[in-house]
Design a protein around this motif. Structure first.
Motif, PDB file in Angstrom:
ATOM      1  N   ALA A   1       0.733  -1.240  -0.327  1.00 40.67           N
ATOM      2  CA  ALA A   1      -0.071   0.023  -0.122  1.00 40.67           C
ATOM      3  C   ALA A   1       0.858   1.359   0.021  1.00 40.67           C
ATOM      4  CB  ALA A   1      -0.915  -0.148   1.110  1.00 40.67           C
ATOM      5  N   TYR A   2       1.936   1.453   0.909  1.00 34.79           N
ATOM      6  CA  TYR A   2       2.792   2.485   0.776  1.00 34.79           C
ATOM      7  C   TYR A   2       3.496   2.409  -0.454  1.00 34.79           C
ATOM      8  CZ  TYR A   2       7.405   4.465   1.320  1.00 34.79           C
ATOM      9  OH  TYR A   2       8.719   5.493   0.903  1.00 34.79           O
ATOM     10  N   LEU A   3       3.927   1.844  -1.194  1.00 40.07           N
ATOM     11  CA  LEU A   3       4.541   1.666  -2.591  1.00 40.07           C
ATOM     12  C   LEU A   3       3.381   2.290  -3.413  1.00 40.07           C
ATOM     13  CD1 LEU A   3       6.758  -1.462  -2.644  1.00 40.07           C
ATOM     14  CD2 LEU A   3       7.411   0.941  -2.738  1.00 40.07           C
ATOM     15  N   GLY A   4       2.413   1.839  -3.469  1.00 40.08           N
ATOM     16  CA  GLY A   4       1.268   2.503  -4.227  1.00 40.08           C
ATOM     17  C   GLY A   4       1.015   4.152  -4.250  1.00 40.08           C
ATOM     18  N   ARG A   5       0.929   4.398  -2.833  1.00 36.84           N
ATOM     19  CA  ARG A   5       1.127   5.638  -2.583  1.00 36.84           C
ATOM     20  C   ARG A   5       2.019   6.495  -3.030  1.00 36.84           C
ATOM     21  NH1 ARG A   5      -0.393   3.482   2.509  1.00 36.84           N
ATOM     22  NH2 ARG A   5       1.400   4.278   3.346  1.00 36.84           N
ATOM     23  N   GLU A   6       3.295   5.978  -2.772  1.00 38.35           N
ATOM     24  CA  GLU A   6       4.518   6.642  -3.206  1.00 38.35           C
ATOM     25  C   GLU A   6       4.553   6.784  -4.751  1.00 38.35           C
ATOM     26  OE1 GLU A   6       6.806   8.587  -1.724  1.00 38.35           O
ATOM     27  OE2 GLU A   6       5.349   8.301  -0.271  1.00 38.35           O
ATOM     28  N   PHE A   7       4.069   5.641  -5.443  1.00 38.90           N
ATOM     29  CA  PHE A   7       4.032   5.824  -7.081  1.00 38.90           C
ATOM     30  C   PHE A   7       3.294   6.775  -7.479  1.00 38.90           C
ATOM     31  CE2 PHE A   7       5.589   1.256  -6.667  1.00 38.90           C
ATOM     32  CZ  PHE A   7       7.066   1.469  -6.978  1.00 38.90           C
ATOM     33  N   MET A   8       2.161   6.940  -6.862  1.00 40.05           N
ATOM     34  CA  MET A   8       1.167   7.952  -7.020  1.00 40.05           C
ATOM     35  C   MET A   8       1.582   9.503  -7.069  1.00 40.05           C
ATOM     36  SD  MET A   8      -1.563   7.011  -8.675  1.00 40.05           S
ATOM     37  CE  MET A   8      -2.107   8.634  -8.694  1.00 40.05           C
ATOM     38  N   ARG A   9       2.498   9.532  -5.907  1.00 42.12           N
ATOM     39  CA  ARG A   9       2.950  10.991  -5.598  1.00 42.12           C
ATOM     40  C   ARG A   9       4.038  10.936  -6.473  1.00 42.12           C
ATOM     41  NH1 ARG A   9       6.054  11.092  -1.254  1.00 42.12           N
ATOM     42  NH2 ARG A   9       6.181  13.150  -1.129  1.00 42.12           N
ATOM     43  N   ALA A  10       4.770  10.152  -6.917  1.00 37.66           N
ATOM     44  CA  ALA A  10       6.009  10.415  -7.951  1.00 37.66           C
ATOM     45  C   ALA A  10       5.216  10.742  -9.342  1.00 37.66           C
ATOM     46  CB  ALA A  10       7.112   9.008  -7.922  1.00 37.66           C
ATOM     47  N   GLU A  11       4.230   9.823  -9.674  1.00 36.28           N
ATOM     48  CA  GLU A  11       3.516  10.251 -11.024  1.00 36.28           C
ATOM     49  C   GLU A  11       3.045  11.750 -10.956  1.00 36.28           C
ATOM     50  OE1 GLU A  11      -0.487   9.120 -13.282  1.00 36.28           O
ATOM     51  OE2 GLU A  11       0.617   7.587 -12.445  1.00 36.28           O
ATOM     52  N   LEU A  12       2.508  12.178  -9.882  1.00 37.20           N
ATOM     53  CA  LEU A  12       1.929  13.513  -9.944  1.00 37.20           C
ATOM     54  C   LEU A  12       3.042  14.633  -9.965  1.00 37.20           C
ATOM     55  CD1 LEU A  12      -0.491  15.448  -9.281  1.00 37.20           C
ATOM     56  CD2 LEU A  12      -0.145  15.236  -6.854  1.00 37.20           C
ATOM     57  N   ALA A  13       4.184  14.445  -9.492  1.00 36.00           N
ATOM     58  CA  ALA A  13       5.350  15.034  -9.420  1.00 36.00           C
ATOM     59  C   ALA A  13       6.041  15.282 -10.551  1.00 36.00           C
ATOM     60  CB  ALA A  13       6.354  14.616  -8.332  1.00 36.00           C
ATOM     61  N   LEU A  14       5.962  14.114 -11.469  1.00 36.20           N
ATOM     62  CA  LEU A  14       6.536  13.852 -12.753  1.00 36.20           C
ATOM     63  C   LEU A  14       5.641  14.720 -13.871  1.00 36.20           C
ATOM     64  CD1 LEU A  14       8.545  12.452 -14.699  1.00 36.20           C
ATOM     65  CD2 LEU A  14       6.868  10.485 -14.763  1.00 36.20           C
ATOM     66  N   VAL A  15       4.243  14.607 -13.706  1.00 37.38           N
ATOM     67  CA  VAL A  15       3.291  15.350 -14.384  1.00 37.38           C
ATOM     68  C   VAL A  15       3.386  16.783 -14.255  1.00 37.38           C
ATOM     69  CG1 VAL A  15       0.671  15.737 -14.936  1.00 37.38           C
ATOM     70  CG2 VAL A  15       1.693  13.464 -14.894  1.00 37.38           C
ATOM     71  N   THR A  16       3.303  17.378 -13.036  1.00 41.41           N
ATOM     72  CA  THR A  16       3.295  18.467 -12.675  1.00 41.41           C
ATOM     73  C   THR A  16       4.737  19.420 -12.696  1.00 41.41           C
ATOM     74  OG1 THR A  16       3.833  18.132 -10.410  1.00 41.41           O
ATOM     75  CG2 THR A  16       1.388  18.275 -10.986  1.00 41.41           C
ATOM     76  N   GLY A  17       5.789  18.502 -12.731  1.00 39.36           N
ATOM     77  CA  GLY A  17       7.118  19.210 -12.507  1.00 39.36           C
ATOM     78  C   GLY A  17       7.560  19.520 -10.984  1.00 39.36           C
ATOM     79  N   GLN A  18       6.774  19.148 -10.198  1.00 40.33           N
ATOM     80  CA  GLN A  18       7.250  19.355  -8.877  1.00 40.33           C
ATOM     81  C   GLN A  18       8.222  18.362  -8.346  1.00 40.33           C
ATOM     82  OE1 GLN A  18       3.666  18.683  -6.797  1.00 40.33           O
ATOM     83  NE2 GLN A  18       2.882  20.857  -6.657  1.00 40.33           N
ATOM     84  N   ASP A  19       9.115  18.989  -7.077  1.00 38.88           N
ATOM     85  CA  ASP A  19      10.037  17.822  -6.487  1.00 38.88           C
ATOM     86  C   ASP A  19       9.250  16.594  -6.214  1.00 38.88           C
ATOM     87  OD1 ASP A  19      12.076  19.770  -7.266  1.00 38.88           O
ATOM     88  OD2 ASP A  19      12.313  20.398  -5.471  1.00 38.88           O
ATOM     89  N   TYR A  20      10.147  15.628  -6.117  1.00 35.71           N
ATOM     90  CA  TYR A  20       9.840  14.307  -5.614  1.00 35.71           C
ATOM     91  C   TYR A  20      10.806  13.985  -4.710  1.00 35.71           C
ATOM     92  CZ  TYR A  20       8.607   9.607  -4.567  1.00 35.71           C
ATOM     93  OH  TYR A  20       8.474   8.345  -3.700  1.00 35.71           O
ATOM     94  N   VAL A  21      10.243  13.716  -3.405  1.00 33.52           N
ATOM     95  CA  VAL A  21      11.063  13.209  -2.256  1.00 33.52           C
ATOM     96  C   VAL A  21      10.307  11.982  -1.698  1.00 33.52           C
ATOM     97  CG1 VAL A  21      12.187  13.694  -0.117  1.00 33.52           C
ATOM     98  CG2 VAL A  21      12.152  15.535  -1.602  1.00 33.52           C
ATOM     99  N   GLN A  22      10.808  10.899  -1.594  1.00 34.71           N
ATOM    100  CA  GLN A  22      10.018   9.712  -1.018  1.00 34.71           C
ATOM    101  C   GLN A  22       9.804   9.982   0.671  1.00 34.71           C
ATOM    102  OE1 GLN A  22      12.303   5.970  -2.038  1.00 34.71           O
ATOM    103  NE2 GLN A  22      10.856   4.849  -0.794  1.00 34.71           N
ATOM    104  N   ASP A  23       8.586   9.500   0.891  1.00 38.19           N
ATOM    105  CA  ASP A  23       8.236   9.721   2.123  1.00 38.19           C
ATOM    106  C   ASP A  23       8.933   8.527   3.137  1.00 38.19           C
ATOM    107  OD1 ASP A  23       7.146  10.381   4.660  1.00 38.19           O
ATOM    108  OD2 ASP A  23       5.106   9.824   3.935  1.00 38.19           O
TER     109      ASP A  23
END
Length: 127
Positions: free
Chosen positions: A105-127
Protein backbone atom coordinates in the motif's frame (compact mmCIF):
# COMPACT_ATOMS: atom_id res chain seq x y z
CA UNK A 1 -9.77 29.15 8.50
CA UNK A 2 -7.71 26.09 7.56
CA UNK A 3 -8.25 24.86 4.00
CA UNK A 4 -8.97 21.28 3.00
CA UNK A 5 -5.52 21.06 1.38
CA UNK A 6 -3.83 22.20 4.61
CA UNK A 7 -5.92 19.74 6.64
CA UNK A 8 -5.00 16.89 4.30
CA UNK A 9 -1.31 17.86 4.43
CA UNK A 10 -1.41 17.93 8.25
CA UNK A 11 -2.98 14.45 8.36
CA UNK A 12 -0.41 13.14 5.89
CA UNK A 13 2.51 14.66 7.84
CA UNK A 14 1.25 13.17 11.09
CA UNK A 15 0.80 9.71 9.58
CA UNK A 16 4.28 9.85 8.01
CA UNK A 17 5.77 9.99 11.52
CA UNK A 18 4.16 6.75 12.77
CA UNK A 19 6.15 3.57 13.47
CA UNK A 20 6.44 1.20 10.52
CA UNK A 21 7.44 -2.42 10.72
CA UNK A 22 10.02 -3.10 8.01
CA UNK A 23 9.43 -5.58 5.21
CA UNK A 24 11.94 -8.41 5.60
CA UNK A 25 11.85 -8.88 1.80
CA UNK A 26 13.60 -5.54 1.32
CA UNK A 27 13.03 -1.90 0.52
CA UNK A 28 12.77 0.41 -2.48
CA UNK A 29 14.40 3.70 -3.36
CA UNK A 30 11.99 5.60 -5.62
CA UNK A 31 13.10 8.48 -7.84
CA UNK A 32 12.26 10.21 -11.09
CA UNK A 33 14.16 10.14 -14.37
CA UNK A 34 12.69 13.34 -15.77
CA UNK A 35 14.64 13.17 -19.04
CA UNK A 36 13.15 9.78 -19.85
CA UNK A 37 9.78 10.63 -18.24
CA UNK A 38 9.97 7.64 -15.91
CA UNK A 39 9.24 6.68 -12.33
CA UNK A 40 12.10 4.44 -11.16
CA UNK A 41 12.33 2.07 -8.21
CA UNK A 42 15.44 0.21 -7.10
CA UNK A 43 14.89 -2.80 -4.82
CA UNK A 44 17.42 -3.71 -2.15
CA UNK A 45 17.37 -6.75 0.09
CA UNK A 46 17.71 -6.48 3.82
CA UNK A 47 17.16 -8.48 6.95
CA UNK A 48 15.42 -7.16 10.04
CA UNK A 49 17.26 -7.62 13.35
CA UNK A 50 15.81 -8.08 16.85
CA UNK A 51 15.60 -4.30 17.33
CA UNK A 52 13.54 -3.95 14.14
CA UNK A 53 16.40 -2.33 12.19
CA UNK A 54 17.15 -3.10 8.56
CA UNK A 55 20.56 -4.73 8.32
CA UNK A 56 22.72 -5.53 5.31
CA UNK A 57 22.39 -9.31 4.71
CA UNK A 58 26.08 -9.52 3.76
CA UNK A 59 27.55 -7.65 6.75
CA UNK A 60 24.81 -7.85 9.38
CA UNK A 61 25.35 -4.13 10.05
CA UNK A 62 22.40 -1.69 10.26
CA UNK A 63 21.73 0.21 7.05
CA UNK A 64 22.02 3.93 7.82
CA UNK A 65 19.23 6.25 6.70
CA UNK A 66 21.14 9.54 6.81
CA UNK A 67 24.33 8.45 5.03
CA UNK A 68 24.51 7.30 1.42
CA UNK A 69 25.49 3.64 1.22
CA UNK A 70 26.70 2.03 -1.99
CA UNK A 71 24.76 -1.20 -2.42
CA UNK A 72 23.74 -3.03 -5.57
CA UNK A 73 19.99 -3.25 -6.19
CA UNK A 74 18.46 -6.67 -6.79
CA UNK A 75 16.11 -5.13 -9.37
CA UNK A 76 15.35 -1.80 -11.01
CA UNK A 77 11.80 -1.15 -12.20
CA UNK A 78 10.61 1.73 -14.36
CA UNK A 79 7.23 2.95 -15.54
CA UNK A 80 5.61 6.00 -17.08
CA UNK A 81 2.70 5.87 -14.64
CA UNK A 82 2.05 4.56 -11.14
CA UNK A 83 -0.24 1.90 -12.58
CA UNK A 84 2.40 0.73 -15.07
CA UNK A 85 5.11 0.33 -12.42
CA UNK A 86 2.67 -1.31 -9.95
CA UNK A 87 1.60 -3.88 -12.56
CA UNK A 88 5.26 -4.59 -13.28
CA UNK A 89 6.03 -4.96 -9.58
CA UNK A 90 2.99 -6.94 -8.41
CA UNK A 91 1.97 -8.90 -11.49
CA UNK A 92 5.09 -9.41 -13.61
CA UNK A 93 7.87 -9.87 -11.04
CA UNK A 94 7.98 -13.44 -9.77
CA UNK A 95 8.42 -13.87 -6.93
CA UNK A 96 7.28 -10.44 -5.82
CA UNK A 97 9.86 -8.66 -3.63
CA UNK A 98 7.05 -7.56 -1.29
CA UNK A 99 6.01 -9.64 1.72
CA UNK A 100 3.76 -7.19 3.59
CA UNK A 101 0.44 -5.66 2.56
CA UNK A 102 1.24 -2.38 4.31
CA UNK A 103 4.44 -2.15 2.25
CA UNK A 104 2.47 -2.75 -0.95
CA UNK A 105 0.00 0.00 0.00
CA UNK A 106 2.85 2.38 0.83
CA UNK A 107 4.49 1.74 -2.54
CA UNK A 108 1.22 2.40 -4.36
CA UNK A 109 0.90 5.75 -2.56
CA UNK A 110 4.50 6.67 -3.30
CA UNK A 111 4.20 5.76 -6.97
CA UNK A 112 1.11 8.00 -7.22
CA UNK A 113 3.02 10.87 -5.55
CA UNK A 114 5.92 10.30 -7.96
CA UNK A 115 3.57 10.29 -10.96
CA UNK A 116 1.97 13.55 -9.82
CA UNK A 117 5.40 15.15 -9.40
CA UNK A 118 6.45 13.90 -12.84
CA UNK A 119 3.34 15.36 -14.49
CA UNK A 120 3.38 18.69 -12.62
CA UNK A 121 7.15 19.24 -12.60
CA UNK A 122 7.20 19.39 -8.80
CA UNK A 123 10.04 17.92 -6.77
CA UNK A 124 9.60 14.36 -5.54
CA UNK A 125 11.06 13.21 -2.23
CA UNK A 126 10.19 9.72 -1.07
CA UNK A 127 8.31 9.61 2.23
Amino acid sequence: MISTVETMAAIDNKLSKRFLELDPAGYFIIYLDREAGLICAKHFTNEVNEQGLAVDPETGKPIPVTVKVERQPTATLTGRTAKEICIQLFESTKPSPISRFDHAAYLGREFMRAELALVTGQDYVQD
